[in-house]
Design a protein around this motif. Structure first.
Motif, PDB file in Angstrom:
ATOM      1  N   LYS A 379       0.849  -1.198   0.000  1.00 56.57           N
ATOM      2  CA  LYS A 379       0.000   0.000   0.000  1.00 56.57           C
ATOM      3  C   LYS A 379       0.880   1.242   0.000  1.00 56.57           C
ATOM      4  N   GLY A 380       0.901   1.985  -1.057  1.00 57.34           N
ATOM      5  CA  GLY A 380       1.495   3.311  -1.000  1.00 57.34           C
ATOM      6  C   GLY A 380       2.831   3.527  -1.676  1.00 57.34           C
ATOM      7  N   SER A 381       3.119   4.826  -1.865  1.00 56.76           N
ATOM      8  CA  SER A 381       4.428   5.376  -2.266  1.00 56.76           C
ATOM      9  C   SER A 381       4.809   5.226  -3.732  1.00 56.76           C
ATOM     10  N   LEU A 382       4.043   4.491  -4.520  1.00 54.90           N
ATOM     11  CA  LEU A 382       4.435   4.339  -5.935  1.00 54.90           C
ATOM     12  C   LEU A 382       4.325   5.681  -6.642  1.00 54.90           C
ATOM     13  N   GLY A 383       5.338   6.059  -7.341  1.00 46.75           N
ATOM     14  CA  GLY A 383       5.365   7.354  -8.011  1.00 46.75           C
ATOM     15  C   GLY A 383       6.214   8.358  -7.258  1.00 46.75           C
ATOM     16  N   ASP A 409      27.421  -6.496  -9.412  1.00 54.69           N
ATOM     17  CA  ASP A 409      26.685  -5.382  -9.982  1.00 54.69           C
ATOM     18  C   ASP A 409      25.441  -5.133  -9.128  1.00 54.69           C
ATOM     19  N   PHE A 410      24.848  -3.952  -9.328  1.00 52.55           N
ATOM     20  CA  PHE A 410      23.695  -3.586  -8.505  1.00 52.55           C
ATOM     21  C   PHE A 410      22.491  -3.260  -9.383  1.00 52.55           C
ATOM     22  N   GLY A 411      21.349  -3.861  -9.060  1.00 46.55           N
ATOM     23  CA  GLY A 411      20.128  -3.626  -9.832  1.00 46.55           C
ATOM     24  C   GLY A 411      19.014  -3.108  -8.941  1.00 46.55           C
ATOM     25  N   LEU A 412      18.062  -2.409  -9.533  1.00 43.25           N
ATOM     26  CA  LEU A 412      17.011  -1.761  -8.764  1.00 43.25           C
ATOM     27  C   LEU A 412      15.648  -1.944  -9.429  1.00 43.25           C
ATOM     28  N   TRP A 413      14.621  -2.053  -8.584  1.00 44.08           N
ATOM     29  CA  TRP A 413      13.235  -2.244  -9.030  1.00 44.08           C
ATOM     30  C   TRP A 413      12.528  -0.892  -9.173  1.00 44.08           C
ATOM     31  N   PHE A 414      11.760  -0.746 -10.216  1.00 49.42           N
ATOM     32  CA  PHE A 414      10.880   0.423 -10.389  1.00 49.42           C
ATOM     33  C   PHE A 414       9.525  -0.071 -10.899  1.00 49.42           C
ATOM     34  N   GLU A 415       8.504   0.710 -10.631  1.00 52.47           N
ATOM     35  CA  GLU A 415       7.221   0.469 -11.287  1.00 52.47           C
ATOM     36  C   GLU A 415       6.768   1.803 -11.863  1.00 52.47           C
ATOM     37  N   PRO A 416       7.370   2.231 -12.974  1.00 50.51           N
ATOM     38  CA  PRO A 416       7.244   3.617 -13.437  1.00 50.51           C
ATOM     39  C   PRO A 416       5.828   4.062 -13.773  1.00 50.51           C
ATOM     40  N   GLU A 417       4.955   3.150 -14.182  1.00 54.30           N
ATOM     41  CA  GLU A 417       3.632   3.570 -14.654  1.00 54.30           C
ATOM     42  C   GLU A 417       2.612   3.713 -13.528  1.00 54.30           C
ATOM     43  N   SER A 418       2.978   3.285 -12.318  1.00 53.92           N
ATOM     44  CA  SER A 418       1.970   3.216 -11.253  1.00 53.92           C
ATOM     45  C   SER A 418       2.083   4.361 -10.266  1.00 53.92           C
ATOM     46  N   VAL A 419       0.985   4.590  -9.543  1.00 53.92           N
ATOM     47  CA  VAL A 419       0.955   5.686  -8.578  1.00 53.92           C
ATOM     48  C   VAL A 419       0.042   5.308  -7.404  1.00 53.92           C
ATOM     49  N   SER A 420       0.456   5.747  -6.210  1.00 48.35           N
ATOM     50  CA  SER A 420      -0.355   5.509  -5.011  1.00 48.35           C
ATOM     51  C   SER A 420      -0.934   6.837  -4.542  1.00 48.35           C
ATOM     52  N   LEU A 450      -0.714   5.846 -14.052  1.00 47.65           N
ATOM     53  CA  LEU A 450      -0.511   7.195 -14.573  1.00 47.65           C
ATOM     54  C   LEU A 450      -0.871   7.221 -16.045  1.00 47.65           C
ATOM     55  N   ASP A 451      -1.288   8.393 -16.495  1.00 51.37           N
ATOM     56  CA  ASP A 451      -1.691   8.544 -17.891  1.00 51.37           C
ATOM     57  C   ASP A 451      -0.440   8.740 -18.759  1.00 51.37           C
ATOM     58  N   PHE A 452       0.093   7.636 -19.232  1.00 49.30           N
ATOM     59  CA  PHE A 452       1.314   7.708 -20.033  1.00 49.30           C
ATOM     60  C   PHE A 452       1.056   8.208 -21.460  1.00 49.30           C
ATOM     61  N   SER A 453      -0.227   8.512 -21.788  1.00 49.48           N
ATOM     62  CA  SER A 453      -0.450   9.141 -23.096  1.00 49.48           C
ATOM     63  C   SER A 453      -0.088  10.627 -23.015  1.00 49.48           C
ATOM     64  N   ILE A 461       8.266  11.183 -14.701  1.00 48.80           N
ATOM     65  CA  ILE A 461       8.828   9.903 -14.241  1.00 48.80           C
ATOM     66  C   ILE A 461      10.261   9.752 -14.754  1.00 48.80           C
ATOM     67  N   TYR A 462      10.479  10.191 -15.986  1.00 47.71           N
ATOM     68  CA  TYR A 462      11.851  10.127 -16.518  1.00 47.71           C
ATOM     69  C   TYR A 462      12.795  10.920 -15.616  1.00 47.71           C
ATOM     70  N   LYS A 463      12.380  12.121 -15.243  1.00 41.27           N
ATOM     71  CA  LYS A 463      13.261  12.974 -14.432  1.00 41.27           C
ATOM     72  C   LYS A 463      13.528  12.342 -13.068  1.00 41.27           C
ATOM     73  N   GLN A 464      12.479  11.753 -12.477  1.00 42.62           N
ATOM     74  CA  GLN A 464      12.693  11.099 -11.179  1.00 42.62           C
ATOM     75  C   GLN A 464      13.679   9.940 -11.305  1.00 42.62           C
ATOM     76  N   MET A 465      13.512   9.158 -12.353  1.00 42.80           N
ATOM     77  CA  MET A 465      14.414   8.006 -12.530  1.00 42.80           C
ATOM     78  C   MET A 465      15.823   8.477 -12.878  1.00 42.80           C
ATOM     79  N   ASP A 466      15.887   9.482 -13.725  1.00 41.75           N
ATOM     80  CA  ASP A 466      17.186   9.997 -14.170  1.00 41.75           C
ATOM     81  C   ASP A 466      17.993  10.531 -12.984  1.00 41.75           C
ATOM     82  N   LYS A 467      17.304  11.137 -12.036  1.00 40.08           N
ATOM     83  CA  LYS A 467      17.986  11.680 -10.854  1.00 40.08           C
ATOM     84  C   LYS A 467      18.723  10.555 -10.116  1.00 40.08           C
TER      85      LYS A 467
END
Ligand code: DGJ
Length: 733
Positions: A379-383, A409-420, A450-453, A461-467
């Motif tokens: 529950k929560g925090s996506l986005g 190496d180091f890998g990370l999980w994202f769920e870019p299209e979702s929002v809580s 999120l409305d990816f259209s 989302i790109y900017k958040q991930m890019d940071k």
């Protein structure tokens, strides 16, 4: 390159041929429509083929008054239109300013180019100009300024054809595309069966075989993703087709959004298949000067059963779809913390797990869901993609450098299209959420999409991930998507554009991938949608591997991975060894078998290594050694689904393309007492070569292929047990 495309300009017949296949169609002289003639095993372009066409007098509705040769209902067509005497499903429908949907596209011209036409913003096959040729046939609508370009790409090696369509508005009015399939294929019925890959969460890609009956069968998705339920793949197969014999037409579209495949058997015993973007809830306004391009569909022909079809798909995906830098790689052996910790972790726990993982030989640590904002449950925090310092006091960068110091190496999980609901993005931008004001918004896993259209959303989302990516060394990203679209509506798009929403959504997803992959080409992406909910060719263009299923039980995985292997190469199927009893099924399976089945995929671990016995740790070390030894073979060899002599057991193999080396996995499923002799015939080996089997005995290629490999039902004299398995290492000796 030999000429792969020949045109008889007098008779207006088009031949696309390589040494494996031929694809032939022509322009009908009276109507200037395209008649499909043949797709299948190679036949030469003799010039006499016109004599086998169907253009006899037809009983039906004639396109030209009084001309009984102009009825389209009894003809095999190349790209059938709506509104003629052909009552079968059309390949496209266009709405005209008068409100009608009657088109009249006639042949205009053709051209042949080296390579493949550019497709922007969508995944597509990657061919160099010297690899292939494309025939572009242009049709012109007699009622408007619309033009249709039908593209057919053929290479010199593979038994396949790539098709797609572009419609261009050269007129002065707006036309609405109601449907535009990537292809249509008419074939005379040969008692065909239909093969599809179906499922649901944790039960992906189950193979279904059914006979084709009169009427229409639809396979589709209206979920906004290709979906767990139906893969965008269908195959027509003769009723006697097996894994290694018989004819197969395999059809799969390079697309990750709503797709639709239809299979229609008509009264004249012709089967029509269409495939492409789902036309339900779809419409696209074409303004003057604009065009619309469909995704590409791959058509494969095999005259040696399902295995040959799969090998053709695998070669295309490996050599012409995934990005070149990932083609010949040795997959990293990863450890993912999800089933080891779920949300309950902190830096110490992660580092302890990582240390152990590096000791056993893993070389990539993946931190899954729960590292950001206040995300401690589903529950929560996506986005809100900011690190949670309470869990990770040294931040992501601190964790990443500590993991790199361990040699991983180091890998990370994202769920870019979702929002809580509890995130700034949700509160500040209610119009960025998919759905319409004052109407219901269904939740899925407590979250929204999120409305990816809307490009502004993608940009955020790109900017958040890019940071994160620009400040932390990240070698791998798991891109998850844990719910489907419901109540489809975009507050960004205009009233007239709502029919464009689903396609624009997936174009938005592709655009984010495109930006990330361009800026960070060295990051390995693994796509995921609650497991295999978006396991399709489109995703593989950006992310060369996909998490195969949230069901990590070895017994279930055998069938899931087998279904996945129909289209997708082993190097793309995410496979992990997990705990026993299994978290999804409660089933206990031997660690050996969990490793043996995961070996036939990208391979990794998803369990608490700190909770295992010394013996189990030793087994894991051996598994990783075996994986390192065969990673290249798994990534590049030919895969065969085999047939054991006992019906309760199963086997598959990978063999190097030069036939020097092979790996067979024998899987027993449920054990039974008092069973007979079991053996399996192998493929792809050289008759005259002597092979050593597990360094303990020898057999020649012709023996292994014709008499078979003995499988010993009671493995190694071990106690007989459920879900036992054995690996056979076979090498030229
Ligand atoms: C679904 C994925 O398939 C799992 O592997 C895991 O990443 C969870 N989501 C995390 O929420």
């Amino acid at each position: 390159m030999n000429t792969l495309i020949q045109v008889d300009t007098d008779k207006k017949i088009f031949y696309l041929c390589n040494k494996e296949i031929s694809y032939i169609f022509r322009v009908l002289p009276k109507t200037q429509k395209l008649e499909h003639i043949y797709f299948g095993r190679h036949v030469a372009s003799h010039g006499t083929v016109k004599n086998v066409t169907q253009a006899d007098k037809a009983w039906g509705e004639d396109l030209i008054a009084g001309n009984q040769y102009s009825s389209l209902s009894r003809l095999m067509q190349e790209y059938p239109e709506y509104g003629t005497g052909d009552y079968r499903l059309p390949a496209f429908e266009i709405n005209y300013p008068d409100g009608d949907e009657i088109s009249n596209f006639e042949y205009a011209n053709y051209k042949i180019i080296d390579g493949v036409p550019d497709i922007k913003g969508m995944p597509h096959v990657r061919y160099s100009k010297s690899d292939c040729q494309t025939l572009i046939v242009t049709l012109k609508d007699q009622y408007s300024g619309l033009k249709m370009k039908l593209n057919y790409t053929i290479d010199s090696i593979n038994a396949s054809l790539i098709r797609n369509v572009e419609v261009v508005n050269d007129g002065e009015q707006i036309y609405t595309v109601k449907s535009l399939k990537s292809m249509a294929l008419d074939v005379p019925n040969d008692d065909y069966d239909l093969i599809t890959l179906n499922g649901i969460w944790a039960r992906e890609k189950q193979v279904n075989r059914e006979s084709i009956n009169p009427g229409i069968k639809e396979i589709s998705s209206r979920r906004g993703a290709s979906g767990h339920v139906h893969d965008p793949f269908v195959a027509l197969v003769s009723s006697e087709t097996t894994q290694n014999s018989g004819e197969v037409y395999g059809i799969s579209t390079i697309y990750s959004g709503n797709h639709k495949e239809t299979v229609e058997l008509d009264a004249y015993d012709v089967v029509r298949v269409t495939a492409g973007i789902n036309d339900d809830h779809f419409s696209w306004d074409l303004n003057p000067g604009e065009n619309f391009v469909t995704p590409q569909t791959i058509l494969v022909f095999s005259d040696r059963g399902f295995n040959k079809m799969s090998q053709t798909f695998h070669n295309l995906v490996r050599n012409h779809l995934i990005a070149p830098r990932w083609r010949k790689r040795k997959n990293p052996v990863l450890i993912n913390n999800w089933e080891a910790t779920y949300f309950d972790f902190n830096e110490k726990k992660i580092l302890d797990l990582a240390k152990k993982a590096s000791q056993v030989g893993c070389n990539l640590f993946v931190l899954d869901d729960g590292w950001f904002a206040e995300r401690n449950s589903e529950k929560g925090s996506l986005g809100d993609w900011r690190v949670n310092y309470k869990k990770l006091p040294h931040g992501l960068d601190g964790l990443s450098s500590r993991i790199h110091k361990l040699g991983m190496d180091f890998g990370l999980w994202f769920e870019p299209e979702s929002v809580s609901e509890d995130t700034p993005i949700f509160k500040q931008h209610p119009d960025w959420i998919i759905g319409i004001k004052n109407k219901s918004h269904s939740q899925g896993r407590n979250q929204y999409l999120l409305d990816f259209s809307n490009p502004a959303v993608v940009d955020n989302i790109y900017k958040q991930m890019d940071k994160i990516l620009s400040t932390t060394k990240i070698d791998y990203i798991k891109w998850d998507m844990n719910r489907n679209i419901t109540e489809p509506y975009s507050q960004y798009l205009s009233l007239n554009q709502q029919g464009e929403f689903y396609h624009r959504y997936i174009l938005g997803v592709y655009s984010l991938y495109e930006r990330l992959v361009k800026k960070y080409p060295e990051i390995l992406f693994e796509s995921c949608a609650s497991g295999g909910g978006r396991f399709d060719l489109g995703m593989l263009y950006y992310a060369p591997q996909t998490w195969g299923s949230d069901d990590t039980d070895a017994y279930e995985r055998w069938e899931i991975q087998k279904g996945e292997s129909y289209v997708y190469p082993l190097s793309t199927i995410g496979t992990h060894v997990s705990a026993s009893p299994n978290h999804q099924t409660g089933r206990q399976t031997p660690l050996k078998t969990r490793g043996n089945i995961a070996l036939f995929g990208t391979f990794g671990y998803e369990l608490d290594l700190l909770n295992l016995s010394e013996l189990e740790i030793e087994i894991i070390k051996q598994q990783i050694n075996l994986q390192r030894k065969y990673a290249e073979l798994i990534a590049t060899g030919d895969f065969y689904r085999l047939k054991t002599s006992l019906s309760s057991t199963d086997a598959w193999m990978v063999v190097s393309r030069d036939g020097q080396q092979a790996l067979v996995c024998y899987f027993k499923g449920l054990s039974h007492p008092n069973m007979g002799y079991d053996h399996v015939k192998l493929y792809g080996l050289n008759d005259e070569i002597r092979y050593s089997i597990n360094d303990s005995y020898y057999l020649y290629g012709d023996e292994l292929k014709n008499i078979g490999l003995p499988l010993e039902y009671s493995l190694n004299g071990d106690r007989i047990q459920d879900f036992d398995s054995k690996i056979f290492e076979i090498k030229a000796n």
